[in-house]
Design a protein around this motif. Structure first.
Motif, PDB file in Angstrom:
ATOM      1  N   LEU A  53       0.832  -1.206   0.000  1.00 40.71           N
ATOM      2  CA  LEU A  53       0.000   0.000   0.000  1.00 40.71           C
ATOM      3  C   LEU A  53       0.867   1.256   0.000  1.00 40.71           C
ATOM      4  CD1 LEU A  53      -2.873   1.102   0.064  1.00 40.71           C
ATOM      5  CD2 LEU A  53      -2.810   0.978   2.566  1.00 40.71           C
ATOM      6  N   ARG A  54       2.010   1.177   0.687  1.00 45.55           N
ATOM      7  CA  ARG A  54       2.915   2.336   0.685  1.00 45.55           C
ATOM      8  C   ARG A  54       3.435   2.608  -0.728  1.00 45.55           C
ATOM      9  NH1 ARG A  54       4.438   4.133   5.625  1.00 45.55           N
ATOM     10  NH2 ARG A  54       6.280   5.138   4.738  1.00 45.55           N
ATOM     11  N   VAL A  55       3.758   1.541  -1.452  1.00 47.97           N
ATOM     12  CA  VAL A  55       4.223   1.688  -2.833  1.00 47.97           C
ATOM     13  C   VAL A  55       3.108   2.296  -3.698  1.00 47.97           C
ATOM     14  CG1 VAL A  55       4.954   0.430  -4.888  1.00 47.97           C
ATOM     15  CG2 VAL A  55       5.895  -0.187  -2.650  1.00 47.97           C
ATOM     16  N   LEU A  56       1.912   1.735  -3.545  1.00 41.34           N
ATOM     17  CA  LEU A  56       0.759   2.218  -4.317  1.00 41.34           C
ATOM     18  C   LEU A  56       0.510   3.704  -4.055  1.00 41.34           C
ATOM     19  CD1 LEU A  56      -1.599   1.307  -6.169  1.00 41.34           C
ATOM     20  CD2 LEU A  56      -2.910   0.815  -4.104  1.00 41.34           C
ATOM     21  N   ARG A  57       0.594   4.098  -2.787  1.00 42.79           N
ATOM     22  CA  ARG A  57       0.359   5.511  -2.431  1.00 42.79           C
ATOM     23  C   ARG A  57       1.441   6.418  -3.020  1.00 42.79           C
ATOM     24  NH1 ARG A  57      -4.209   4.340  -1.380  1.00 42.79           N
ATOM     25  NH2 ARG A  57      -5.065   3.951   0.693  1.00 42.79           N
ATOM     26  N   ASN A  58       2.671   5.903  -3.097  1.00 36.89           N
ATOM     27  CA  ASN A  58       3.741   6.698  -3.700  1.00 36.89           C
ATOM     28  C   ASN A  58       3.471   6.939  -5.184  1.00 36.89           C
ATOM     29  OD1 ASN A  58       5.156   6.906  -1.311  1.00 36.89           O
ATOM     30  ND2 ASN A  58       6.475   5.148  -1.712  1.00 36.89           N
ATOM     31  N   VAL A  59       2.971   5.916  -5.853  1.00 39.08           N
ATOM     32  CA  VAL A  59       2.631   6.085  -7.273  1.00 39.08           C
ATOM     33  C   VAL A  59       1.502   7.107  -7.404  1.00 39.08           C
ATOM     34  CG1 VAL A  59       1.730   4.951  -9.338  1.00 39.08           C
ATOM     35  CG2 VAL A  59       3.414   3.771  -7.903  1.00 39.08           C
ATOM     36  N   GLU A  60       0.481   6.950  -6.572  1.00 36.65           N
ATOM     37  CA  GLU A  60      -0.645   7.894  -6.605  1.00 36.65           C
ATOM     38  C   GLU A  60      -0.172   9.326  -6.382  1.00 36.65           C
ATOM     39  OE1 GLU A  60      -4.105   4.951  -4.748  1.00 36.65           O
ATOM     40  OE2 GLU A  60      -3.738   6.902  -3.835  1.00 36.65           O
TER      41      GLU A  60
ATOM     42  N   ILE B 156      -8.682   9.533  -8.929  1.00 38.91           N
ATOM     43  CA  ILE B 156      -7.847   8.340  -8.734  1.00 38.91           C
ATOM     44  C   ILE B 156      -8.730   7.382  -7.958  1.00 38.91           C
ATOM     45  CG2 ILE B 156      -5.780   7.408  -7.633  1.00 38.91           C
ATOM     46  CD1 ILE B 156      -4.452  10.114  -7.999  1.00 38.91           C
ATOM     47  N   GLN B 157      -9.090   6.262  -8.607  1.00 39.74           N
ATOM     48  CA  GLN B 157     -10.229   5.524  -8.061  1.00 39.74           C
ATOM     49  C   GLN B 157     -10.229   4.074  -8.502  1.00 39.74           C
ATOM     50  OE1 GLN B 157     -13.671   5.517 -10.017  1.00 39.74           O
ATOM     51  NE2 GLN B 157     -15.072   5.999  -8.331  1.00 39.74           N
ATOM     52  N   ASN B 158     -10.926   3.258  -7.746  1.00 38.99           N
ATOM     53  CA  ASN B 158     -11.118   1.858  -8.140  1.00 38.99           C
ATOM     54  C   ASN B 158     -11.957   1.763  -9.409  1.00 38.99           C
ATOM     55  OD1 ASN B 158      -9.709   0.429  -6.232  1.00 38.99           O
ATOM     56  ND2 ASN B 158     -11.490  -0.134  -5.024  1.00 38.99           N
ATOM     57  N   LYS B 159     -11.461   0.935 -10.335  1.00 44.03           N
ATOM     58  CA  LYS B 159     -12.219   0.647 -11.548  1.00 44.03           C
ATOM     59  C   LYS B 159     -12.452  -0.854 -11.595  1.00 44.03           C
ATOM     60  CE  LYS B 159     -11.974   4.661 -13.868  1.00 44.03           C
ATOM     61  NZ  LYS B 159     -12.211   5.372 -12.602  1.00 44.03           N
ATOM     62  N   TYR B 160     -13.458  -1.229 -12.396  1.00 38.11           N
ATOM     63  CA  TYR B 160     -13.824  -2.642 -12.449  1.00 38.11           C
ATOM     64  C   TYR B 160     -13.981  -3.117 -13.881  1.00 38.11           C
ATOM     65  CZ  TYR B 160     -14.632  -2.043  -7.525  1.00 38.11           C
ATOM     66  OH  TYR B 160     -14.436  -1.788  -6.196  1.00 38.11           O
ATOM     67  N   ARG B 161     -13.332  -4.227 -14.205  1.00 38.18           N
ATOM     68  CA  ARG B 161     -13.578  -4.886 -15.489  1.00 38.18           C
ATOM     69  C   ARG B 161     -13.538  -6.378 -15.265  1.00 38.18           C
ATOM     70  NH1 ARG B 161      -9.821  -1.228 -19.500  1.00 38.18           N
ATOM     71  NH2 ARG B 161     -10.659   0.723 -18.685  1.00 38.18           N
ATOM     72  N   ASP B 162     -14.583  -7.031 -15.712  1.00 32.46           N
ATOM     73  CA  ASP B 162     -14.678  -8.474 -15.495  1.00 32.46           C
ATOM     74  C   ASP B 162     -13.911  -9.186 -16.611  1.00 32.46           C
ATOM     75  OD1 ASP B 162     -15.295 -10.880 -14.437  1.00 32.46           O
ATOM     76  OD2 ASP B 162     -17.470 -10.721 -14.698  1.00 32.46           O
ATOM     77  N   GLU B 163     -12.594  -9.131 -16.519  1.00 32.47           N
ATOM     78  CA  GLU B 163     -11.711  -9.711 -17.521  1.00 32.47           C
ATOM     79  C   GLU B 163     -11.982 -11.212 -17.664  1.00 32.47           C
ATOM     80  OE1 GLU B 163      -9.429  -8.187 -19.270  1.00 32.47           O
ATOM     81  OE2 GLU B 163      -9.153  -6.270 -18.244  1.00 32.47           O
ATOM     82  N   ALA B 164     -11.953 -11.682 -18.907  1.00 32.51           N
ATOM     83  CA  ALA B 164     -12.104 -13.125 -19.127  1.00 32.51           C
ATOM     84  C   ALA B 164     -10.908 -13.860 -18.536  1.00 32.51           C
ATOM     85  CB  ALA B 164     -12.216 -13.410 -20.623  1.00 32.51           C
TER      86      ALA B 164
ATOM     87  N   GLU C   9     -10.387  -5.659 -10.263  1.00 32.32           N
ATOM     88  CA  GLU C   9     -10.565  -4.402  -9.517  1.00 32.32           C
ATOM     89  C   GLU C   9      -9.196  -3.740  -9.496  1.00 32.32           C
ATOM     90  OE1 GLU C   9     -12.822  -4.213  -5.698  1.00 32.32           O
ATOM     91  OE2 GLU C   9     -10.973  -3.460  -4.804  1.00 32.32           O
ATOM     92  N   PHE C  10      -9.102  -2.520  -9.939  1.00 28.07           N
ATOM     93  CA  PHE C  10      -7.787  -1.883 -10.043  1.00 28.07           C
ATOM     94  C   PHE C  10      -7.945  -0.374  -9.898  1.00 28.07           C
ATOM     95  CE2 PHE C  10      -8.610  -0.461 -14.392  1.00 28.07           C
ATOM     96  CZ  PHE C  10      -9.577  -1.367 -14.799  1.00 28.07           C
ATOM     97  N   VAL C  11      -6.837   0.294  -9.582  1.00 23.17           N
ATOM     98  CA  VAL C  11      -6.882   1.741  -9.402  1.00 23.17           C
ATOM     99  C   VAL C  11      -6.402   2.412 -10.683  1.00 23.17           C
ATOM    100  CG1 VAL C  11      -6.016   3.705  -8.076  1.00 23.17           C
ATOM    101  CG2 VAL C  11      -6.437   1.517  -6.931  1.00 23.17           C
ATOM    102  N   MET C  12      -7.163   3.387 -11.146  1.00 25.00           N
ATOM    103  CA  MET C  12      -6.776   4.179 -12.305  1.00 25.00           C
ATOM    104  C   MET C  12      -6.870   5.655 -11.959  1.00 25.00           C
ATOM    105  SD  MET C  12      -8.327   3.031 -15.963  1.00 25.00           S
ATOM    106  CE  MET C  12      -7.900   4.570 -16.788  1.00 25.00           C
ATOM    107  N   LYS C  13      -5.990   6.419 -12.574  1.00 23.60           N
ATOM    108  CA  LYS C  13      -6.197   7.871 -12.616  1.00 23.60           C
ATOM    109  C   LYS C  13      -6.831   8.116 -13.965  1.00 23.60           C
ATOM    110  CE  LYS C  13      -4.248  10.736 -14.744  1.00 23.60           C
ATOM    111  NZ  LYS C  13      -4.623  11.461 -15.999  1.00 23.60           N
ATOM    112  N   ASP C  14      -8.013   8.696 -13.984  1.00 23.52           N
ATOM    113  CA  ASP C  14      -8.594   9.060 -15.269  1.00 23.52           C
ATOM    114  C   ASP C  14      -8.937  10.540 -15.269  1.00 23.52           C
ATOM    115  OD1 ASP C  14     -10.461   8.130 -13.360  1.00 23.52           O
ATOM    116  OD2 ASP C  14     -11.995   7.716 -14.845  1.00 23.52           O
ATOM    117  N   SER C  15      -8.459  11.223 -16.288  1.00 17.13           N
ATOM    118  CA  SER C  15      -8.809  12.637 -16.400  1.00 17.13           C
ATOM    119  C   SER C  15      -9.445  12.906 -17.754  1.00 17.13           C
ATOM    120  CB  SER C  15      -7.606  13.561 -16.188  1.00 17.13           C
ATOM    121  OG  SER C  15      -6.435  13.074 -16.728  1.00 17.13           O
TER     122      SER C  15
END
Lengths: 587, 587
Positions: free
Chosen positions: B49-56, B137-145, B156-162
């Motif tokens: 989570l610390r790594v993820l927050r650094n990227v964010e 910067i938020q959780n996104k969802y795609r039901d990948e095959a 379930e993954f985090v994306m920055k979308d602008s």
């Protein structure tokens, strides 16, 4: 940082939104902090998100300070762990359920007990690994029947949830106490008027349990407190069992005719008219024993009738009853149910027709005020008739007691600390000793000092983060708008440039930059074609605690500094205003 | 901050997880950064989570730096806006759909174009409000095959979308350029080896489009580049139309018998044996025109046959074809389809049987290499026969062209900048000029300078945040473990105390505190009964870029400082080690 009103993604509204009932909802929408996306779903606009992040920061700092470690679980979860604990079913329609493309059952996490428990089981195996407290700050989902009041009760919301893991009760108590202290610091910093009350543990199981309630007229929770310091959520009030009384002087029970008296009021009137007491007193509602029938619907759909006997001067409190029978839901005992139980004379039901051993077989529970040996007027199980002098223990028994009667202002506190007074609050935090419910269901054991496997003991601790924003707004506003506490405010200073003079805007821009360089966040109203009146109204509405106005005074070398909460205004020399504002902000 | 290994919620694993294929997945799980919760769903443990927050943090800083404003939409969304744009259907099985308790259709947001568009429509109405860039910067969802490779492709993954909003194309271009520069800064800071390639815009519509790919053997995307600087996702390579050639010398088309030649290889062999060329050359696969049949399945379920003519020395590239026909899916043209089209001689299909105006009515598209006037060997629509000297434009026509043939290493770049070479990458960012697709579908208009309503023009910009963590790990590891770039690392220094001497632990604890007071985050291995070997292995695995070992050297007054990436070790005097470490960390 400088947030410029000319480009900020914000529109303030002069009118309250049509669907808003409570001040926090109206003001957060009008001030452009949140926007409704769907029922119970809100978008956090830039200023609102800054407030939300400030709340999160306080919560995170205080959690870290007690050594709790942050992690984050998925919000979308597999069914299996929730099936193992029974919550897949128990949560009923409040749970958002879905299937993935392969048909696997999934859910949107309402709380994450299962995941925390499994994570510890996955990583840890020894008492040496404990104690452990872990937490997350994350979106939670509950498909509320009646989402209301904006982000006060949403269907998607942010919670901080932490869990402690210990080998024994002494460890749990220590972890609980640590969290309790952290929560006190959190709620102090958030600027709430709050009260810590004894609470029920709800669908999550467990024992010792306290809630942190923000005191608020518009709160959904009712709590009671006494002058002596007792405080409890109304659901959690445990009325003590009245001690036995001597019934030897009570005459034998007697059936009396009481035509057309299906209500307590009509009954008391008829009794006093037709069957006056022999001791000179009048009959009152408190002399009667009212038997109320309800139907419990269990999570698996089965229905169970339940009878509750309470003194006739008290009604059943739906929330108290609901809390006692969770996860079952309470619905009306309807005509169909009466049809199934012909022994029940509607409006004239007495204890004789109730209880597991009676003909109806309906479970019968008494209010704890119904003492052994006390005598009552109650239904005679025959339309138009009641029975007087019916003594509990002599003439009837029940299957147990239940805490379901209304608590009245003036009732003595259960601990004898004086008369109770009720008030309303918003549940902001909940800490409780969960015990071994989840550890048992999911088989979380560690080796103890003697090499023996022991089940881990858990504590559960939650803070409603999005709800906190609404609760803070609920407690910090006036008729003009919001008034943010210093630690929560989306900006430190609201700098307003008024008029049309380029010098005004030039000076304001210069001040904004200076304040930014001193580490302050400035909301700078740099809009050029907006009137001072509109700017002032917006400033009041937005609620930044300190407002600095660059305008007419500039000619005399002054800037007006206004305290949003007190309304106090001071003219400060331009040369001193940056130091002054830094001082005000830093306290 | 000091993170103590003795209490950190972490377990390192010596073995690779059974389901892990790529290094980043193996190492992130083994090092205790992430744990799998369900297929494609991961828990972020404290270090992860610390790594993820650094990227964010990096993403947020660079977005704020270009004036983009952060907000956050719900992840759970109503169906209606996605219905209005057609995406409710187009997204097919990749969309997580559910119903709420009232039966309303909802979805878990895969991307939020609709919500951004509606938010701007809700708040803004004038050209003066624009330009605007907003992001979340938020959780996104795609039901990948096929969720794969840990957090590289999760459900379930985090994306920055602008998204940017402008009144015209010039404005969009400016917003696009700003984002492009911000993305370059983001990916430089993240420590990627990355390439910016031309890209398709995918299901989201739009025109100018570039991807930021992390160059990685295990990447799912193939891109090509030329020595002259051309770079494109393979789906986005646009092969130019070959110019017309003079066909006046080509003899009349002639049907020749070619028994048992359903494949290009057998055809070429038979032709050279039975029907040699008159110009002395040998027939090659490049002389043949292969007609490939596929079936498109549109989002609404309707099926459409499609024929593609490509030179016989190239296969159809499924991804290139897929990108051209999106949102339709490509499936095989099966026996049932052949049965419906008796005019098609399987293995010997020629242009005469294809095209909208033919008997089959099947749409027929040609590779752009099939020049007007070029002559081909192709099927004669009769089993066992082909036709030679069939000239495009003289003897057959098609319904258009399609970019679906394989791109080969050595092919000339479309811009003439030299031969293409292919490599693999991970899509980390995508910027593109979305145009008016969503603004039109959702009626987002503003008043322009002349008081006329104009449709807003949008740009779309995404960064995969959770994926970035995996991609960084993919590009920053060795056989021993992870090696975090300085800006991403979960701790600045990994301080290891070895041996049993209390002086060692006392000195290490003192150093940890000093480093903390200098603003560094220290991962302190204070475990008492763990061997130095295990501690060193963990340090290599965890990948903190600087490792300081307090151990034997302490007797001589030295601490060993090791650079995780280079492996270089230096003995530093105890008295100087704090300054030295601060210097190393601060660079």
């Amino acid at each position: 940082m400088i947030l410029r009103m000319s480009s900020l993604f914000l529109r303030t509204l002069r009118e309250d939104p049509a669907d808003a009932e409570v001040p926090s909802h109206k003001l957060l929408v009008r001030a452009g902090y949140i926007r409704r996306t769907a029922p119970g779903m809100y978008t956090w606009l830039p200023l609102g998100l800054r407030v939300l992040r400030n709340v999160e920061k306080i919560v995170r700092e205080e959690m870290d300070a007690i050594g709790a470690q942050e992690l984050v679980f998925p919000a979308l979860l597999p069914r299996e762990p929730y099936e193992a604990t029974g919550r897949w079913t128990e949560y009923g329609p409040n749970l958002f359920r879905l299937k993935d493309r392969k048909g696997a059952d999934m859910l949107l996490g309402p709380t994450h007990e299962e995941m925390f428990t499994l994570a510890v089981k996955d990583l840890y195996s020894s008492y040496k690994d404990l104690p452990l407290s872990i937490y997350q700050i994350q979106n939670k989902y509950r498909d509320e029947a009646r989402p209301r009041a904006g982000v006060l009760r949403g269907r998607e919301f942010v919670m901080k949830d932490s869990y402690s893991f210990d080998v024994d009760q002494a460890g749990l108590q220590a972890s609980y106490d640590l969290h309790r202290k952290a929560y006190i610091r959190i709620f102090d910093r958030l600027g709430f008027d709050y009260v810590i009350v004894q609470a029920m543990s709800g669908a999550m199981g467990g024992s010792a349990s306290e809630e942190f309630l923000a005191v608020a007229e518009n709160g959904e929770d009712t709590f009671v407190r006494s002058p002596g310091g007792y405080a409890a959520n109304v659901e959690a009030v445990v009325v003590p069992q009245s001690p036995p009384v001597d019934a030897s002087a009570v005459p034998a029970a007697e059936v009396v005719d009481t035509p057309d008296t299906p209500t307590i009021d009509t009954l008391v009137e008829t009794l006093n008219a037709k069957h006056p007491r022999t001791d000179g007193r009048q009959w009152t509602a408190a002399d009667t024993l009212k038997n109320v029938l309800v139907t419990l619907v269990h999570p698996d759909g089965t229905r169970e009738p339940l009878a509750i006997g309470v003194p006739g001067d008290r009604a059943i409190d739906e929330k108290r009853l609901g809390a006692q029978v969770e996860p079952a839901e309470v619905v009306a005992f309807d005509d169909a149910e009466f049809a199934k139980n012909p022994a029940l004379a509607r409006g004239y039901i007495g204890p004789g027709a109730l209880g597991k051993d009676s003909e109806s077989g309906i479970r019968y529970l008494l209010d704890p005020r119904v003492a052994e040996g006390s005598a009552w007027v109650t239904g005679a199980n025959k339309t138009g008739f009641h029975v007087i002098n019916l003594v509990h223990g002599r003439d009837f028994t029940a299957d147990g007691t239940i805490q379901a009667a209304e608590v009245h202002d003036g009732d003595e506190a259960p601990d004898g600390s004086g008369p109770l007074q009720s008030a309303r609050g918003i549940e902001m935090g909940h800490i409780f000793q969960l015990g071994q419910k989840y550890a048992e269901a999911l088989d979380l054991k560690v080796l103890d000092q003697n090499g023996k496997l022991v089940t881990v003991t858990m504590g559960s601790y939650g803070v409603g983060v999005t709800r906190a924003v609404a609760a803070i707004a609920e407690g910090n506003h006036d008729e003009l708008g919001l008034i943010w506490p210093r630690e929560i405010t989306p900006a430190d200073v609201h700098l307003v440039a008024t008029g049309k003079e380029t010098e005004v805007f030039a000076k304001a821009a210069e001040l904004a930059t200076e304040l930014e360089s001193r580490g302050l966040t400035v909301l700078y109203d740099d809009r050029e074609k907006v009137s001072p009146g509109v700017k002032f109204k917006d400033a009041e509405l937005l609620g930044i605690p300190t407002i600095a106005v660059v305008g007419k005074g500039l000619a005399d070398g002054t800037i007006e500094v206004k305290d949003r909460r007190s309304g106090d205004r001071t003219d400060v020399a331009v040369t001193e205003v940056v130091d002054k504002l830094v001082e005000v902000v830093r306290g």
